[in-house]
Design a protein around this motif. Sequence first.
Motif, PDB file in Angstrom:
ATOM      1  N   VAL A  35       0.839  -1.203   0.000  1.00 46.22           N
ATOM      2  CA  VAL A  35       0.000   0.000   0.000  1.00 46.22           C
ATOM      3  C   VAL A  35       0.873   1.252   0.000  1.00 46.22           C
ATOM      4  N   PHE A  36       1.966   1.226   0.753  1.00 50.82           N
ATOM      5  CA  PHE A  36       2.891   2.369   0.798  1.00 50.82           C
ATOM      6  C   PHE A  36       3.438   2.667  -0.596  1.00 50.82           C
ATOM      7  N   VAL A  37       3.905   1.632  -1.280  1.00 49.52           N
ATOM      8  CA  VAL A  37       4.460   1.806  -2.628  1.00 49.52           C
ATOM      9  C   VAL A  37       3.400   2.316  -3.601  1.00 49.52           C
ATOM     10  N   LEU A  38       2.199   1.786  -3.497  1.00 51.73           N
ATOM     11  CA  LEU A  38       1.116   2.236  -4.374  1.00 51.73           C
ATOM     12  C   LEU A  38       0.786   3.707  -4.133  1.00 51.73           C
ATOM     13  N   LEU A  39       0.866   4.143  -2.883  1.00 51.62           N
ATOM     14  CA  LEU A  39       0.628   5.559  -2.591  1.00 51.62           C
ATOM     15  C   LEU A  39       1.747   6.435  -3.148  1.00 51.62           C
ATOM     16  N   VAL A  40       2.975   5.918  -3.144  1.00 50.88           N
ATOM     17  CA  VAL A  40       4.087   6.664  -3.762  1.00 50.88           C
ATOM     18  C   VAL A  40       3.818   6.845  -5.255  1.00 50.88           C
ATOM     19  N   VAL A  41       3.393   5.771  -5.904  1.00 50.33           N
ATOM     20  CA  VAL A  41       3.072   5.839  -7.343  1.00 50.33           C
ATOM     21  C   VAL A  41       1.915   6.804  -7.582  1.00 50.33           C
ATOM     22  N   ALA A  42       0.873   6.696  -6.749  1.00 50.44           N
ATOM     23  CA  ALA A  42      -0.269   7.613  -6.869  1.00 50.44           C
ATOM     24  C   ALA A  42       0.188   9.053  -6.652  1.00 50.44           C
TER      25      ALA A  42
ATOM     26  N   THR B 274      -3.043  20.173 -14.556  1.00 50.66           N
ATOM     27  CA  THR B 274      -4.482  20.473 -14.608  1.00 50.66           C
ATOM     28  C   THR B 274      -5.013  21.200 -13.386  1.00 50.66           C
ATOM     29  N   GLY B 275      -4.288  21.160 -12.267  1.00 52.47           N
ATOM     30  CA  GLY B 275      -4.799  21.765 -11.041  1.00 52.47           C
ATOM     31  C   GLY B 275      -5.786  20.890 -10.313  1.00 52.47           C
ATOM     32  N   MET B 276      -5.848  19.609 -10.660  1.00 57.14           N
ATOM     33  CA  MET B 276      -6.808  18.696 -10.041  1.00 57.14           C
ATOM     34  C   MET B 276      -6.100  17.518  -9.390  1.00 57.14           C
ATOM     35  N   ALA B 277      -5.109  17.834  -8.557  1.00 59.27           N
ATOM     36  CA  ALA B 277      -4.326  16.780  -7.906  1.00 59.27           C
ATOM     37  C   ALA B 277      -5.194  15.869  -7.052  1.00 59.27           C
ATOM     38  N   SER B 278      -6.152  16.457  -6.362  1.00 58.98           N
ATOM     39  CA  SER B 278      -6.982  15.674  -5.436  1.00 58.98           C
ATOM     40  C   SER B 278      -7.834  14.630  -6.149  1.00 58.98           C
ATOM     41  N   LEU B 279      -8.015  14.805  -7.448  1.00 62.16           N
ATOM     42  CA  LEU B 279      -8.763  13.814  -8.208  1.00 62.16           C
ATOM     43  C   LEU B 279      -8.053  12.467  -8.203  1.00 62.16           C
ATOM     44  N   VAL B 280      -6.733  12.474  -8.049  1.00 63.27           N
ATOM     45  CA  VAL B 280      -5.947  11.244  -7.971  1.00 63.27           C
ATOM     46  C   VAL B 280      -5.669  10.866  -6.522  1.00 63.27           C
ATOM     47  N   SER B 281      -5.202  11.842  -5.738  1.00 61.83           N
ATOM     48  CA  SER B 281      -4.699  11.533  -4.392  1.00 61.83           C
ATOM     49  C   SER B 281      -5.799  11.201  -3.392  1.00 61.83           C
ATOM     50  N   TYR B 282      -6.893  11.946  -3.423  1.00 63.37           N
ATOM     51  CA  TYR B 282      -7.947  11.722  -2.426  1.00 63.37           C
ATOM     52  C   TYR B 282      -8.564  10.329  -2.549  1.00 63.37           C
ATOM     53  N   PRO B 283      -8.974   9.887  -3.754  1.00 66.25           N
ATOM     54  CA  PRO B 283      -9.471   8.507  -3.872  1.00 66.25           C
ATOM     55  C   PRO B 283      -8.413   7.463  -3.497  1.00 66.25           C
ATOM     56  N   ALA B 284      -7.139   7.755  -3.780  1.00 64.08           N
ATOM     57  CA  ALA B 284      -6.075   6.814  -3.421  1.00 64.08           C
ATOM     58  C   ALA B 284      -5.996   6.640  -1.909  1.00 64.08           C
ATOM     59  N   LEU B 285      -6.145   7.728  -1.185  1.00 66.61           N
ATOM     60  CA  LEU B 285      -6.109   7.658   0.278  1.00 66.61           C
ATOM     61  C   LEU B 285      -7.336   6.927   0.828  1.00 66.61           C
TER      62      LEU B 285
END
Length: 245
Positions: free
Chosen positions: A5-12, A23-34
């Motif tokens: 999970v740690f490695v996958l979060l690094v990739v995300a 694009t200014g939409m970082a949370s579109l990737v990071s928030y669902p990943a968390l």
Amino acid sequence: MSPIVFVLLVVAGFFTGVVGFVTGMASLVSYPALLAAGLPPVTANVTNTVAMVAVGVGSTANSTQELLGRGPKLVWWAVASALGGLTGACVLLLAPEGTFEAIVPFLVATASLALLAQPVIRKHVAERDFPRLVPISIFAIAIYGGYFGAGAGVIFLSLILICTKETVWGATILKSFLLGIANLVAAVGFAVFGPVHWVATLALAMGALVGGWFGPPVVKLIPPEVLRIGVAILGLGLAAWLLLE
């Protein structure tokens, strides 16, 4: 948290950094990943904000020359963004949950439509700048950025392109810088008072720092009109997603 999970979060985090700058939409990737990593919504929100500081650090470090020479204007804009980020963090920590959620999709949608219409709007306002409106608007957008942040970069980009003479490239740099300031100030508050998941923060920030560094070179390869229209369309998609969520 498991090593996988740690490695996958690094990739995300890496893709978050690139997507966030472009694009200014970082949370579109990071928030669902968390959320997928098992964090509760509020913890994911504050953890995301703290980690996203790395995007601003990475991108600013690779675009310092573009920020230099802007004088007192940039300082005032940074102060406005910092105060807004602090206010947004206080709202998240003290206000009832869901305070802003109902209007968020409409804010993002409005900014995206304004971004699509930017050439027409600038044509009607000619070469005018709006020196008083911009810092006030930056403060207001940064409140949202400190509170939740999904799509805040789109709103910043729309504001700068419509209310200043900045190019798409310059506006993208400024958007990332101002959002980074808002995130940094909010992150300090969250680090002291919020339920930050520090292991997840570390993983996401490691990837986001590298992704933010790669953001400016990527943007230089994209034609300005393609970037503007692409961000606007993605912003409308994000607004629809937030509305239906």
